[in-house]
Design a protein around this motif. Structure first.
Motif, mmCIF file in Angstrom:
data_model
loop_
_atom_site.group_PDB
_atom_site.id
_atom_site.type_symbol
_atom_site.label_atom_id
_atom_site.label_comp_id
_atom_site.label_asym_id
_atom_site.label_seq_id
_atom_site.Cartn_x
_atom_site.Cartn_y
_atom_site.Cartn_z
ATOM 1 N N MET A 1 0.769 -1.396 0.452
ATOM 2 C CA MET A 1 0.215 0.352 -0.031
ATOM 3 C C MET A 1 0.723 1.303 0.052
ATOM 4 O O MET A 1 0.540 2.539 0.472
ATOM 5 N N ASN A 2 1.949 0.799 -0.295
ATOM 6 C CA ASN A 2 3.377 2.501 -0.319
ATOM 7 C C ASN A 2 3.259 2.900 0.929
ATOM 8 O O ASN A 2 3.286 3.974 1.531
ATOM 9 N N PHE A 3 2.801 2.717 1.896
ATOM 10 C CA PHE A 3 3.106 2.720 3.718
ATOM 11 C C PHE A 3 4.924 2.022 4.013
ATOM 12 O O PHE A 3 4.928 0.894 3.800
ATOM 13 N N HIS A 4 5.708 3.526 4.088
ATOM 14 C CA HIS A 4 6.815 2.889 4.302
ATOM 15 C C HIS A 4 6.937 2.287 6.158
ATOM 16 O O HIS A 4 6.069 3.260 6.722
ATOM 17 N N PRO A 5 7.643 0.970 6.428
ATOM 18 C CA PRO A 5 7.351 0.777 7.576
ATOM 19 C C PRO A 5 7.996 2.163 9.143
ATOM 20 O O PRO A 5 7.248 1.885 10.095
ATOM 21 N N VAL A 6 9.292 2.365 8.062
ATOM 22 C CA VAL A 6 9.496 2.643 9.556
ATOM 23 C C VAL A 6 8.566 4.010 10.168
ATOM 24 O O VAL A 6 8.728 4.762 11.120
ATOM 25 N N PRO A 7 7.961 5.121 9.080
ATOM 26 C CA PRO A 7 7.979 6.416 9.657
ATOM 27 C C PRO A 7 6.263 5.755 10.471
ATOM 28 O O PRO A 7 5.827 6.553 11.345
ATOM 29 N N PHE A 8 5.670 4.905 9.993
ATOM 30 C CA PHE A 8 5.022 4.363 10.696
ATOM 31 C C PHE A 8 4.818 3.419 11.730
ATOM 32 O O PHE A 8 3.927 3.689 12.608
ATOM 33 N N LEU A 9 6.227 2.764 12.025
ATOM 34 C CA LEU A 9 5.986 2.107 12.945
ATOM 35 C C LEU A 9 6.881 2.447 14.405
ATOM 36 O O LEU A 9 7.219 2.235 15.392
ATOM 37 N N VAL A 10 8.359 2.816 13.419
ATOM 38 C CA VAL A 10 9.219 3.025 14.684
ATOM 39 C C VAL A 10 9.713 4.626 15.093
ATOM 40 O O VAL A 10 9.760 4.845 16.605
ATOM 41 N N ILE A 11 8.522 5.785 14.201
ATOM 42 C CA ILE A 11 8.845 7.092 14.473
ATOM 43 C C ILE A 11 7.634 7.304 15.797
ATOM 44 O O ILE A 11 8.862 7.853 16.792
ATOM 45 N N PRO A 12 7.004 6.594 15.073
ATOM 46 C CA PRO A 12 6.267 7.209 17.254
ATOM 47 C C PRO A 12 6.733 6.598 18.365
ATOM 48 O O PRO A 12 6.652 6.566 19.761
ATOM 49 N N ARG A 13 7.005 5.765 18.267
ATOM 50 C CA ARG A 13 7.812 4.761 19.094
ATOM 51 C C ARG A 13 8.941 5.093 20.193
ATOM 52 O O ARG A 13 9.196 5.378 21.380
ATOM 53 N N LEU A 14 9.621 5.795 18.799
ATOM 54 C CA LEU A 14 10.975 6.514 19.183
ATOM 55 C C LEU A 14 10.976 7.679 19.736
ATOM 56 O O LEU A 14 11.183 7.764 20.890
ATOM 57 N N PHE A 15 9.863 8.321 19.237
ATOM 58 C CA PHE A 15 9.586 9.650 19.604
ATOM 59 C C PHE A 15 8.811 9.797 21.028
ATOM 60 O O PHE A 15 8.978 10.749 21.419
#
Length: 368
Positions: A242-256
């Motif tokens: 679906m053209n969603f990159h996993p890093v912005p959707f899964l990693v960034i919220p957890r990291l931030f």
């Protein structure tokens, strides 16, 4: 069942015929097989065996056929019934190589080299993942497209829900450190130094460090398991489709989320660690709350508090990055999920200890 036997006949001075009879199968005694093997090897070395004859009462199975072909270095004439010939024809292994003998030294260095290579490769992959994560984090901050709902969700799940066990741990550790310090310093005639020691340790080391260990055991494993299950159930592939990159959707919220919430948690952990120290000093030395607070205010500067607060975002970033990275490493099955989750917690604890040691080295060099 006919007992197995074999006879050796000398047809001439240089030729020998071996007659095999009885039942030769997987139940035969090892001593009997060794006797036949010795006879075959003895006469084959002189190239004297020209014929192997199976008697009318001979019965063999596939195991004996493989055994016979394994010990026949030459190709003598075989006289046997159709049934025995059919069994021998199924034994495609003419010679089974002996089990290689591994040298302990070679095996040790082979395993060592493999481990070093895997560690180096994993470290390079982790550095690439860290760089990519911070790249997307900066892009998200500059463009203002931080997804607020998952950010608040992870702040609550990874931070505030861990408060009870984190604060209780900080309180107990502060109490224990202060109690031991008070006992030892009282014997040395300087009991009031235990207040200064406890306060500085709580603000600089014990509060942030103990809190980070608790959050690492709780959140790193959670991040790894969540992303790992998504990988096993092909949800990550669906996101890419679906053209969603996993890093912005899964990693960034957890990291931030952990970068934001860790300083707040460290502030509360410092407070409970000081409370634990105050209770220990009161029980051991009889110093009341007012005197304890006055002594802390006199001997402990705000620098110690800010050092612990500055460490907190680094601890949070390390926990989130390790947990998410190990989640993406899961590729095979649920057993791999458990193994990688365990590795994730161990790696997170290692990076927390390493970051704390780096800060201690820098602050000691700067005299802070």
């Amino acid at each position: 069942m006919q007992a197995p036997y074999f006879h050796i006949h000398r047809d001439s001075v240089s030729t020998i015929c071996i007659t095999i009879g009885g039942v030769w199968d997987f139940r035969i005694a090892k001593s009997k097989l060794n006797s036949l093997a010795s006879a075959l090897h003895k006469h084959q070395n002189k190239r004297q065996i020209t014929q192997i004859m199976f008697a009318d009462d001979a019965r063999i199975d596939l195991a004996f056929g493989i055994f016979l072909k394994q010990h026949l270095h030459s190709t003598p004439e075989i006289i046997a019934s159709n049934e025995i010939n059919a069994t021998l024809n199924q034994c495609l292994i003419a010679s089974i190589p002996p089990t290689p003998k591994h040298s302990f030294v070679k095996l040790f260095f082979a395993q060592l080299g493999k481990g070093v290579y895997e560690f180096f490769q994993s470290f390079i992959d982790f550095l690439n993942f860290v760089g990519m994560s911070f790249y997307y984090l900066v892009i998200s901050l500059f463009h203002g497209n931080i997804r607020l709902t998952p950010l608040l969700y992870h702040i609550n799940e990874s931070g505030f829900k861990a408060l009870p066990v984190s604060l209780l741990t900080a309180f107990i550790v502060g109490f224990a450190i202060a109690l031991q310090g008070a006992v030892q310093l009282e014997l040395m005639g300087a009991p009031l130094l235990s207040i200064e020691m406890t306060a500085k340790l709580s603000l600089r080391e014990m509060g942030p460090f103990i809190l980070a260990l608790v959050i690492a055991g709780r959140s790193a494993s959670s991040f790894t398991a969540e992303i790992g299950v998504m990988r096993l159930t092909d949800e990550l592939d669906a996101m890419k489709t679906m053209n969603f990159h996993p890093v912005p959707f899964l990693v960034i919220p957890r990291l931030f989320a952990l970068i934001i919430v860790m300083p707040l948690l460290v502030f509360l952990a410092d407070a409970f660690s000081l409370l634990g120290g105050m209770l220990a000093v009161y029980l051991q030395l009889g110093i009341d709350m007012g005197s304890y607070i006055d002594k802390v205010h006199e001997s402990v500067s705000w620098t110690h508090f800010f050092i612990g607060i500055v460490k907190a975002p680094f601890f949070g970033a390390a926990i989130a990055l390790v947990g998410c990275f190990r989640g993406f490493c899961i590729k095979e099955n649920t057993q791999e999920l458990g193994r990688i989750t365990t590795i994730s917690v161990v790696n997170a604890l290692f990076w927390i200890i390493a970051i704390n040691a780096i800060f201690s080295f820098i602050t000691s060099r700067l005299g802070i």
